[in-house]
Design a protein around this motif. Structure first.
Motif, short mmCIF file in Angstrom:
data_model
loop_
_atom_site.label_atom_id
_atom_site.label_comp_id
_atom_site.label_asym_id
_atom_site.label_seq_id
_atom_site.Cartn_x
_atom_site.Cartn_y
_atom_site.Cartn_z
N THR A 1 -6.72 -14.62 8.23
CA THR A 1 -5.87 -13.98 8.81
C THR A 1 -5.35 -12.65 7.88
OG1 THR A 1 -4.62 -15.77 9.89
CG2 THR A 1 -3.24 -13.95 9.57
N PHE A 2 -5.52 -11.61 8.47
CA PHE A 2 -5.09 -10.33 7.72
C PHE A 2 -4.02 -9.52 8.23
CE2 PHE A 2 -9.75 -11.32 7.68
CZ PHE A 2 -10.10 -10.82 6.30
N TYR A 3 -3.44 -8.90 7.59
CA TYR A 3 -2.20 -7.86 7.79
C TYR A 3 -1.21 -8.71 9.00
CZ TYR A 3 -5.61 -4.70 6.20
OH TYR A 3 -6.58 -4.10 5.41
N ASP A 4 -0.58 -9.77 8.42
CA ASP A 4 0.42 -10.44 9.12
C ASP A 4 1.57 -9.70 9.27
OD1 ASP A 4 2.02 -12.47 10.07
OD2 ASP A 4 1.69 -13.92 8.79
N GLU A 5 1.74 -9.33 10.53
CA GLU A 5 2.99 -8.36 11.06
C GLU A 5 4.19 -8.99 10.42
OE1 GLU A 5 3.87 -9.46 15.52
OE2 GLU A 5 3.43 -7.48 14.83
N SER A 6 4.62 -10.24 10.18
CA SER A 6 5.97 -10.97 9.87
C SER A 6 6.11 -10.43 8.30
CB SER A 6 5.68 -12.27 9.94
OG SER A 6 4.68 -13.12 9.32
N LYS A 7 5.15 -10.01 7.81
CA LYS A 7 5.37 -9.73 6.23
C LYS A 7 5.56 -8.50 5.99
CE LYS A 7 2.20 -13.34 4.72
NZ LYS A 7 1.01 -13.45 4.03
N TYR A 8 5.69 -7.51 7.23
CA TYR A 8 6.08 -6.21 7.12
C TYR A 8 7.55 -5.86 7.39
CZ TYR A 8 1.22 -4.76 7.19
OH TYR A 8 -0.23 -4.59 6.91
N VAL A 9 8.24 -4.94 6.32
CA VAL A 9 9.48 -4.70 6.54
C VAL A 9 9.90 -4.18 7.91
CG1 VAL A 9 11.31 -3.76 5.65
CG2 VAL A 9 10.08 -4.78 4.06
N ASN A 10 9.08 -3.18 8.07
CA ASN A 10 9.42 -2.38 9.37
C ASN A 10 8.14 -2.54 10.32
OD1 ASN A 10 9.67 -0.62 11.43
ND2 ASN A 10 9.42 1.22 10.12
N GLU A 11 8.81 -3.51 11.21
CA GLU A 11 7.41 -4.15 12.27
C GLU A 11 7.11 -3.15 13.41
OE1 GLU A 11 8.64 -7.53 13.97
OE2 GLU A 11 8.95 -8.79 12.21
N LEU A 12 7.78 -2.17 13.09
CA LEU A 12 7.52 -0.81 14.28
C LEU A 12 6.35 0.07 13.67
CD1 LEU A 12 10.90 0.06 15.85
CD2 LEU A 12 9.09 -1.49 16.73
N SER A 13 6.11 0.14 12.34
CA SER A 13 5.44 0.94 11.69
C SER A 13 3.70 0.50 11.94
CB SER A 13 5.61 0.98 10.21
OG SER A 13 5.22 -0.32 9.69
N PRO A 14 3.00 1.36 12.13
CA PRO A 14 1.53 1.07 12.34
C PRO A 14 0.81 0.29 11.19
CG PRO A 14 1.81 3.43 11.89
CD PRO A 14 3.04 2.91 11.93
N VAL A 15 -0.23 -0.35 11.31
CA VAL A 15 -0.85 -1.24 10.21
C VAL A 15 -2.01 -0.28 9.71
CG1 VAL A 15 -2.14 -3.22 9.42
CG2 VAL A 15 -0.32 -3.45 11.17
N ASP A 16 -1.93 -0.19 8.66
CA ASP A 16 -3.08 0.68 7.92
C ASP A 16 -4.19 -0.15 7.25
OD1 ASP A 16 -4.72 2.42 6.79
OD2 ASP A 16 -3.14 3.37 5.67
N ILE A 17 -5.18 -0.37 7.99
CA ILE A 17 -6.27 -1.34 7.69
C ILE A 17 -7.19 -0.65 6.24
CG2 ILE A 17 -6.36 -2.37 9.79
CD1 ILE A 17 -9.23 -0.66 10.17
N THR A 18 -6.83 0.56 5.92
CA THR A 18 -7.40 0.98 4.76
C THR A 18 -6.92 0.38 3.50
OG1 THR A 18 -6.02 2.98 4.61
CG2 THR A 18 -8.17 3.18 6.00
N LEU A 19 -5.72 -0.15 3.79
CA LEU A 19 -4.85 -0.75 2.59
C LEU A 19 -5.41 -1.85 2.10
CD1 LEU A 19 -1.10 0.24 3.39
CD2 LEU A 19 -2.70 1.54 1.87
N SER B 1 -8.29 -8.89 -3.64
CA SER B 1 -7.84 -7.97 -2.48
C SER B 1 -8.77 -6.89 -2.30
CB SER B 1 -6.58 -7.27 -3.38
OG SER B 1 -6.03 -6.22 -2.31
N PHE B 2 -9.31 -6.56 -1.14
CA PHE B 2 -9.85 -5.53 -0.67
C PHE B 2 -9.36 -4.89 0.71
CE2 PHE B 2 -13.58 -8.40 -1.98
CZ PHE B 2 -13.75 -7.92 -3.19
N ASN B 3 -9.76 -3.69 1.11
CA ASN B 3 -9.57 -3.22 2.36
C ASN B 3 -10.16 -3.79 3.59
OD1 ASN B 3 -11.86 -2.03 3.06
ND2 ASN B 3 -11.14 -0.05 2.05
N PHE B 4 -9.77 -3.88 4.76
CA PHE B 4 -10.58 -4.78 5.96
C PHE B 4 -12.06 -4.52 5.93
CE2 PHE B 4 -11.37 -5.55 10.28
CZ PHE B 4 -11.35 -6.90 10.34
N SER B 5 -12.24 -2.96 5.77
CA SER B 5 -13.64 -2.79 5.78
C SER B 5 -14.85 -3.43 4.81
CB SER B 5 -13.80 -1.35 5.68
OG SER B 5 -15.33 -0.97 5.88
#
Length: 303
Positions: free
Chosen positions: A51-69, A87-91
């Motif tokens: 599991t990557f970029y679990d949205e429940s861990k984002y403070v602002n759930e409306l913000s887009p997910v940046d998969i380059t992070l 820790s790597f980016n998704f690519s």
């Protein structure tokens, strides 16, 4: 076990090289894009679910997910949720997974509600061409059209809802050179005749008249690549008798021949069959299974 080998590969460069050298063959890598971004690595009956970029861990759930992070994926191992320390980016993660599991084929990808948080174009650049593309009915037409535009060369396309208003746009779906097309919305005779794939599964009922016309067109030479078509007719559309075979010359089949086809195509023993032949001599069978309200058809070309 895939979970252990994945975790072991993260310890050091030496362990990564060791896992890679094992030549572990995987049958599929599936990506699910929703509120979560999940990757499943499948090898026989074994699988690794990341599991990557679990949205429940984002403070602002409306913000887009940046998969380059950079991100550290989580996975379950022996009943516990483990967190990768690297820790790597998704690519980079996708390249890493492909490397240690020796996977070079296109991936499978499924889009559900919540995928709007990801930049579709960036996902396409990261993933490349896909083998299977699934587009959920939950998505808006705009999002579905963007997905179909970006991931436009799948071998298998599963489109639960038609996102187009114009018939000419819808027909672009049917003329694609897919091996398998699954379509869950209303379709016309013209759509059926434009199908350029080998296997097509229609999930919205058609009429006995439309099916009858399709078979007659096939006998005259339409749909030369078609191998198997699955569809259904609402019984309320059939006034009396087998109207869907009206005007079509049918040939009886032996029970042994029916049994062989049922086994080869994994059909129920309740599927009855008749055989037809097109003008060029090619034979096909129409498998028929009746339930209380629906008649199910399998149109199978014989070789």
């Amino acid at each position: 076990m895939l979970h252990f080998r994945f975790a072991f590969s993260l310890v050091s460069t030496k362990t990564k090289d060791l896992v890679t050298s094992l030549g572990i063959k995987t049958s599929n890598i599936d990506i699910r894009v929703s509120g979560l971004l999940c990757v499943s690595v499948i090898s026989g009956e074994n699988y690794l679910y990341l599991t990557f970029y679990d949205e429940s861990k984002y403070v602002n759930e409306l913000s887009p997910v940046d998969i380059t992070l950079p991100v550290t994926p989580s996975f379950e191992y022996q009943g516990r949720i483990m967190q990768a320390l690297t820790s790597f980016n998704f690519s980079d993660w996708m390249n890493y997974i492909r490397t240690i599991f020796c996977f070079t084929k296109p991936l499978n990808i499924r889009f559900y509600r919540g995928c709007e948080k990801y930049e579709i174009e960036l996902l396409k650049d990261t993933i490349g061409n896909v083998n299977d593309l699934f587009v959920s009915r939950q998505l808006t037409d705009i999002v579905s059209r963007r997905l179909l535009k970006q991931f436009n060369t799948p071998k298998t396309l599963i489109l639960c809802k038609n996102p187009f208003e114009e018939a000419c746009q819808t027909q672009q779906i049917f003329i694609q050179n897919c091996e398998v097309l699954e379509f869950g919305d209303v379709y016309t005779l013209d759509d059926m005749l434009l199908v350029n794939g080998e296997k097509v599964y229609f999930y919205h009922p058609t009429t006995h008249k439309q099916f009858n016309q399709f078979v007659k067109h096939w006998i005259r030479g339409s749909n030369p690549r078609l191998q198997h078509m699955s569809l259904s007719i609402d019984k309320t559309d059939v006034v009396s008798g087998a109207m869907y075979l009206n005007g079509i010359r049918c040939m009886e089949m032996s029970e042994d021949a029916k049994t062989e086809i049922r086994q080869k195509h994994k059909l129920s023993v309740n599927v009855d069959m008749i055989q037809i032949r097109r003008k060029d001599g090619t034979s096909a069978v129409i498998g028929i299974k009746k339930s209380d309200n629906i008649i199910y058809f399998h149109f199978i070309v014989l070789h």
